[in-house]
Each structure stands twice: as C-alpha cells, then as structure tokens.
Design a protein around this motif. Structure first.
Motif, mmCIF file in Angstrom:
data_model
loop_
_atom_site.group_PDB
_atom_site.id
_atom_site.type_symbol
_atom_site.label_atom_id
_atom_site.label_comp_id
_atom_site.label_asym_id
_atom_site.label_seq_id
_atom_site.Cartn_x
_atom_site.Cartn_y
_atom_site.Cartn_z
ATOM 1 N N LEU A 51 43.917 -32.733 23.250
ATOM 2 C CA LEU A 51 43.228 -31.684 21.935
ATOM 3 C C LEU A 51 42.940 -30.659 22.558
ATOM 4 N N TYR A 52 42.722 -30.391 23.840
ATOM 5 C CA TYR A 52 42.506 -28.714 23.930
ATOM 6 C C TYR A 52 43.538 -27.952 24.982
ATOM 7 N N ALA A 53 44.266 -29.528 25.763
ATOM 8 C CA ALA A 53 44.689 -28.713 26.731
ATOM 9 C C ALA A 53 46.729 -28.404 26.839
ATOM 10 N N SER A 54 46.788 -28.935 24.956
ATOM 11 C CA SER A 54 48.385 -28.322 24.738
ATOM 12 C C SER A 54 47.851 -27.146 23.877
ATOM 13 N N GLU A 55 48.892 -26.999 22.603
ATOM 14 C CA GLU A 55 48.626 -26.226 22.056
ATOM 15 C C GLU A 55 48.277 -26.315 20.468
ATOM 16 N N LEU A 56 47.589 -27.902 20.239
ATOM 17 C CA LEU A 56 46.986 -28.679 19.290
ATOM 18 C C LEU A 56 45.700 -28.058 18.330
ATOM 19 N N MET A 57 44.399 -27.595 19.135
ATOM 20 C CA MET A 57 43.788 -27.348 17.914
ATOM 21 C C MET A 57 43.665 -25.893 18.091
ATOM 22 N N PRO A 58 44.496 -24.706 18.760
ATOM 23 C CA PRO A 58 45.061 -23.348 18.411
ATOM 24 C C PRO A 58 45.653 -23.813 17.206
ATOM 25 N N THR A 59 46.909 -23.973 17.144
ATOM 26 C CA THR A 59 47.431 -24.581 15.800
ATOM 27 C C THR A 59 46.859 -25.092 14.486
ATOM 28 N N LEU A 60 46.160 -25.991 15.312
ATOM 29 C CA LEU A 60 45.510 -25.866 13.409
ATOM 30 C C LEU A 60 44.507 -25.708 13.058
ATOM 31 N N GLN A 61 44.057 -24.179 14.189
ATOM 32 C CA GLN A 61 42.917 -23.346 13.421
ATOM 33 C C GLN A 61 43.213 -22.895 13.134
ATOM 34 N N ALA A 62 44.607 -21.755 13.570
ATOM 35 C CA ALA A 62 45.519 -21.145 12.902
ATOM 36 C C ALA A 62 46.396 -21.354 11.629
ATOM 37 N N TRP A 63 46.237 -22.435 11.020
ATOM 38 C CA TRP A 63 46.812 -23.111 10.231
ATOM 39 C C TRP A 63 45.716 -23.198 8.953
ATOM 40 N N ILE A 64 45.176 -24.179 9.066
ATOM 41 C CA ILE A 64 43.991 -24.541 8.811
ATOM 42 C C ILE A 64 43.015 -23.812 7.708
ATOM 43 N N ALA A 65 42.984 -23.126 8.449
ATOM 44 C CA ALA A 65 41.364 -21.907 8.169
ATOM 45 C C ALA A 65 42.611 -20.949 6.728
ATOM 46 N N PRO A 66 43.956 -20.478 6.482
ATOM 47 C CA PRO A 66 44.110 -19.693 6.636
ATOM 48 C C PRO A 66 44.415 -20.787 5.074
ATOM 49 N N LEU A 67 44.247 -21.945 4.649
ATOM 50 C CA LEU A 67 45.064 -22.555 3.939
ATOM 51 C C LEU A 67 43.831 -23.227 3.456
ATOM 52 N N SER A 68 42.609 -23.053 4.038
ATOM 53 C CA SER A 68 41.552 -23.096 3.327
ATOM 54 C C SER A 68 40.331 -21.930 2.426
ATOM 55 N N SER A 69 41.027 -21.011 2.173
ATOM 56 C CA SER A 69 40.615 -20.277 1.635
ATOM 57 C C SER A 69 42.398 -19.297 0.683
ATOM 58 N N SER A 70 42.769 -20.361 0.945
ATOM 59 C CA SER A 70 43.823 -19.665 -0.370
ATOM 60 C C SER A 70 44.191 -19.414 -1.772
ATOM 61 N N GLN A 71 44.293 -18.952 -2.300
ATOM 62 C CA GLN A 71 43.740 -19.120 -4.394
ATOM 63 C C GLN A 71 44.364 -19.607 -4.727
ATOM 64 N N LEU A 72 45.627 -20.594 -4.106
ATOM 65 C CA LEU A 72 45.490 -22.348 -4.750
ATOM 66 C C LEU A 72 44.610 -22.827 -4.854
ATOM 67 N N ARG A 73 43.954 -23.842 -5.595
ATOM 68 C CA ARG A 73 43.547 -25.533 -5.138
ATOM 69 C C ARG A 73 43.904 -26.234 -4.291
ATOM 70 N N SER A 74 45.042 -26.531 -4.523
ATOM 71 C CA SER A 74 45.730 -27.328 -3.987
ATOM 72 C C SER A 74 45.137 -27.117 -2.337
ATOM 73 N N PHE A 75 46.058 -26.026 -1.764
ATOM 74 C CA PHE A 75 45.987 -26.001 -0.490
ATOM 75 C C PHE A 75 44.042 -25.546 0.178
ATOM 76 N N ARG A 76 43.566 -25.010 -0.786
ATOM 77 C CA ARG A 76 41.726 -25.505 -0.718
ATOM 78 C C ARG A 76 41.933 -26.522 -0.399
ATOM 79 N N HIS A 77 41.450 -26.901 -1.375
ATOM 80 C CA HIS A 77 40.723 -28.685 -0.809
ATOM 81 C C HIS A 77 41.121 -29.537 -0.491
ATOM 82 N N THR A 78 42.692 -29.492 0.297
ATOM 83 C CA THR A 78 43.361 -30.108 1.858
ATOM 84 C C THR A 78 42.736 -29.868 2.281
ATOM 85 N N ALA A 79 43.086 -28.639 2.823
ATOM 86 C CA ALA A 79 42.372 -27.224 3.781
ATOM 87 C C ALA A 79 40.825 -27.987 4.252
#
Length: 256
Positions: A227-255
């Motif tokens: 979870l922390y030894a690889s790039e898994l957690m940094p990658t999830l944070q880098a992509w999920i955070a912008p999706l949660s603030s997207s203009q599209l509801r489907s992106f925000r809801h899913t994230a």
C-alpha cells in the motif's frame, strides 16, 4: 392438677355443665420429630455415599427442552447457510469466462469492454479476492501497467470510455489536464446513466461488488506492505482527488 380442675364448678343457669378445658399436648408432633431425627442419624452415611451417583444419574437422564433443541438446530442451519454463501462468494473464478461475462455486461451498458479489471468487478460470478491477489501480483511485476489498469477501471465506473497509458498514470503533474480533456470529450457523448446511479439490472450488484473490491484491495495491500511501499497510494491520491472535484457528477460521485 391445675387450679381450674380442682375448683368445683357451679351449675350453669341453663342446667348444662361447663366443660373443663384441658391443656393441649402435641405428643404426635414430638414423636414425628424424634422418629425423623433417628432416621437421619441411621441413613445419613448411606445417603451421603449416594449423593454423587444420584446427581450424575439425574443429570444424564434429563432431556433438553424442545425449544433448546429447535434453537440449536436453527443455529446450525444458519451457520451452514453462511458457510455456503461465503464459499460461493470466495470460490475460484473461472478466469476467461468471468471476463467474457463482464465484457458482455459492459457492452450492454454502452461502456468500453477493454478493461479486464472492470469486466471482472462487474461480473457477479467473480471471486474478488482472487482478482485482488492477481492485481497485486501484477503490481509487483509491472507497476505502471497495473496502476493504469486500476485508474482506467475507475474511469469505466464513471461511465467514461477514455483511457490513460502507463506513462500518463505516473505523470502526477499532468493529471488535471488529462481529466479536463476527458471531461470535454465526455460531455459530447450521449451516455446512459453511469453504473453507480443506473437502475439497470446489469448494475444491480455492481455497487456492492465495487465497494468490496476496493476494501479488499486496501486491506490486502496493507497486509503485504504494497500500500505504501509501492506507488499504489500516491497514484490513487493523485487521481481520485481531482475526480472528486470534477464538474461532472459521475466523476464526483464515483470518486467520493
């Protein structure tokens, strides 16, 4: 004799003699008490020898109440049912057949079927723990490709058919620009309701399967140290955070 007995009584006016009251002596109660004490003294040792044996025989001869037996049998039945459901949920997946089933479901929902991970999650017959284990294994071997597949799986969950490659997934500085491009392209498409909000029978169990997959992924990767030894957690944070603030509801809801 008492004074009452020795004193002569005068005849009553009615002509009837007054009855002489004698003192009551409870001899029968005294005799019973003496007999009981004698029996206790004689049989005390014999009864003491048989206390343990009698108690054991009584406990062995007592039958359980009927409601206790019904309750025990009901518990056993529920336990067997729970075990069967757990085994059926965690059974070994059929591999290619599960992927094909998921791909067919994705096509029916007008979602691209090019993401193997999404096809496995959408299929009700998939053993999700096996899917997580396979993903973690690919994460160890080809980290960038595995992470790109995971992010594309989340994009399919949003109803978005756009994809990223192994280079884009590692470029955390360009995440916002990529998502902006996906947003503009997604607005021009005529898409049905995204999976999490769809009432289609195809996605009836998808919400539960997706939540279980993410939970198993976090728990298993934490146990293995990926979870922390690889790039898994940094990658999830880098992509999920912008999706949660997207203009599209489907992106925000899913994230979120």
């Amino acid at each position: 004799m008492s004074d009452r007995e020795s004193t002569p009584t005068a005849p009553r006016r009615s002509g009837r003699e007054r009855k002489i009251v004698k003192q009551f002596q409870n001899d029968s109660r005294k005799r019973k008490h003496d007999e009981q004490s004698e029996n206790d003294q004689e049989g005390g040792q014999t009864d003491g020898d048989h206390i343990v044996s009698d108690a054991g025989s009584n406990s062995e001869g007592v039958d359980e109440p009927e409601y206790v037996q019904r309750k025990t049998s009901a518990r056993g039945t529920r336990g067997k049912r729970a075990a069967k459901s757990t085994v059926s949920r965690r059974r070994k997946g059929k591999g290619a057949e599960d992927v094909d089933d998921g791909a067919k479901l994705a096509k029916d929902a007008k979602i691209s079927d090019d993401n193997r991970l999404f096809n496995l999650v959408i299929s009700p017959a998939t053993a999700l723990q096996d899917t997580v284990d396979d993903f973690l294994e690919s994460l160890d071997n080809t980290s960038a490709q595995a992470l790109a597949e995971l992010i594309n799986c989340f994009l399919r969950t949003c109803g978005c058919n756009s994809s990223i490659d192994s280079d884009q997934v590692m470029d955390t500085d360009g995440v916002v620009d990529v998502l902006d491009d996906f947003t503009e392209a997604f607005k021009g498409e005529t898409m049905p309701a995204y999976p999490l909000s769809s009432k289609s029978p195809v996605f009836r169990k998808f919400r539960k399967s997706l939540a279980e997959f993410v939970n198993r992924l976090i728990v298993s990767s934490a146990e293995t140290g990926a979870l922390y030894a690889s790039e898994l957690m940094p990658t999830l944070q880098a992509w999920i955070a912008p999706l949660s603030s997207s203009q599209l509801r489907s992106f925000r809801h899913t994230a979120t």
